[in-house]
Design a protein around this motif. Sequence first.
Motif, PDB file in Angstrom:
ATOM      1  N   VAL A  20      11.553   4.685  -6.224  1.00  0.00           N
ATOM      2  CA  VAL A  20      10.798   5.183  -5.381  1.00  0.00           C
ATOM      3  C   VAL A  20       9.744   4.739  -4.548  1.00  0.00           C
ATOM      4  O   VAL A  20       9.836   5.251  -3.423  1.00  0.00           O
ATOM      5  CB  VAL A  20       9.748   5.185  -7.002  1.00  0.00           C
ATOM      6  N   ASN A  21       9.445   3.459  -5.004  1.00  0.00           N
ATOM      7  CA  ASN A  21       8.917   3.043  -3.948  1.00  0.00           C
ATOM      8  C   ASN A  21       9.674   2.153  -2.564  1.00  0.00           C
ATOM      9  O   ASN A  21       9.032   2.950  -1.649  1.00  0.00           O
ATOM     10  CB  ASN A  21       8.091   1.296  -4.092  1.00  0.00           C
TER      11      ASN A  21
ATOM     12  N   ASN B 250      11.526   2.262 -10.496  1.00  0.00           N
ATOM     13  CA  ASN B 250      10.025   2.051  -9.449  1.00  0.00           C
ATOM     14  C   ASN B 250      10.640   1.434  -8.780  1.00  0.00           C
ATOM     15  O   ASN B 250      10.257   1.777  -6.737  1.00  0.00           O
ATOM     16  CB  ASN B 250       9.695   0.478 -10.679  1.00  0.00           C
TER      17      ASN B 250
ATOM     18  N   LEU C  44       2.761   2.427  -7.529  1.00  0.00           N
ATOM     19  CA  LEU C  44       2.784   4.282  -8.265  1.00  0.00           C
ATOM     20  C   LEU C  44       1.698   5.357  -8.004  1.00  0.00           C
ATOM     21  O   LEU C  44       2.411   6.761  -7.883  1.00  0.00           O
ATOM     22  CB  LEU C  44       3.076   4.296  -9.863  1.00  0.00           C
TER      23      LEU C  44
END
Length: 407
Positions: free
Chosen positions: A187-188, A184, A116
């Motif tokens: 987002v990745n 997460n 992140l």
Amino acid sequence: MRILLSAIYPYAFLLLYLIIPFDNYIRALPNILVAILVLAFPFVVKKEDFKKLKSLPLILFVGLLAYLCIDSFISGRLPEDFNIIKKVMIAAGLAILYIPVADVKKINRAIIFTSLAAIVFSVYNFVLITDATGNFALGDSPQVVESLLIDRLYLGLLSTFSILISFQEIKKKYHPNNNYYLVNIFVNLLFIVLINSKIAIICLLVLLALKQFYGQRKIWKIAIVLTTAAAIIGLFLLLKSEKGFQHNPREKHKNAPAFIENSLTYELRSIVWQCAQNIIEQKGFILTGLGFDKTKDELVTCYSNQLSDPTKRNRFVAERYNTHNQFLDFYLGAGFIALLIFLTFIFASFFINRKQFLPTALLAILIMYSMVENVFHRQIGAYYVGFILIVLITSGKSSENNTIKKV
């Protein structure tokens, strides 16, 4: 003193994996942390911890390291090859240094947080560069290439690790942390698509298909496997047909702007692999290897002879591009014996951990990245191979939902 060191030791490991992608900005700190771990290790390790070293994957990997050292020493090329051998040593050393740490989840959290952080850093740079240039473009654009914290290939690898770990941490029943892991993953995944990391996308598709073999077998899982297989084949055909991807190094190609030259890797790999094939044909069967440094010399000679475009030839010679394939690199650099040990390590690790999804998935990632990159030519690659080794030696008993169902 021992109590204090035992309390600090796990957090030193966590900090190491937190800062790995920022190595270019704090280059000395990872080496300092490794030195601290080495010095503290005798004081924090316990006798029962050494039982973790009775792991066949680790034994085979240390055997590979031992062979590389012996082969280079006997051949008189240890000083030239030590830079590569040192990376293999780092990976094995990190696995050994980790045995006093009880909880592998500390590194898992570090992987998620550092991924992140790398995304935030890269997006911030992208905004600054876009604002300065007045242009907005994604994929292979100059803005993306210049804004990334580390090479796109390794940033994609880090995001893939983060997605895989987050997926494993999601509970079947409702848990507040599930929301964080899902965010997460999103987002990745979005970041991988935006930076156009094709190898990371292929890895995720392969892992999606692989996951369907774990847990209860259902008809809809077969459909997922077939769909992902079709997507992977389609992506390979797309990459193969892209303009600029050529198999004959003598053919002329349109030069890209120097600003983004290094991001156009398909032509680069096709030329490098063709030269590696030429060397293998010229040398015949290679038992003990040419040496990693000598392999680069042979490739440079091939670039000089095969590339007709003077600009491209000068770039390849100046950059001394390596084989961009870890299997080829071991075969050419250390011979068939080294390649055999490395393949034995992979196959043995697969067999031992075949009922557990996480270590199996990490091994699949290692294979796919080793096909397009020399992971032991970069220190960051050695650190992440060390992470894979840690997971292999610390994997516990598989749970019901993480076990491949027997027929």
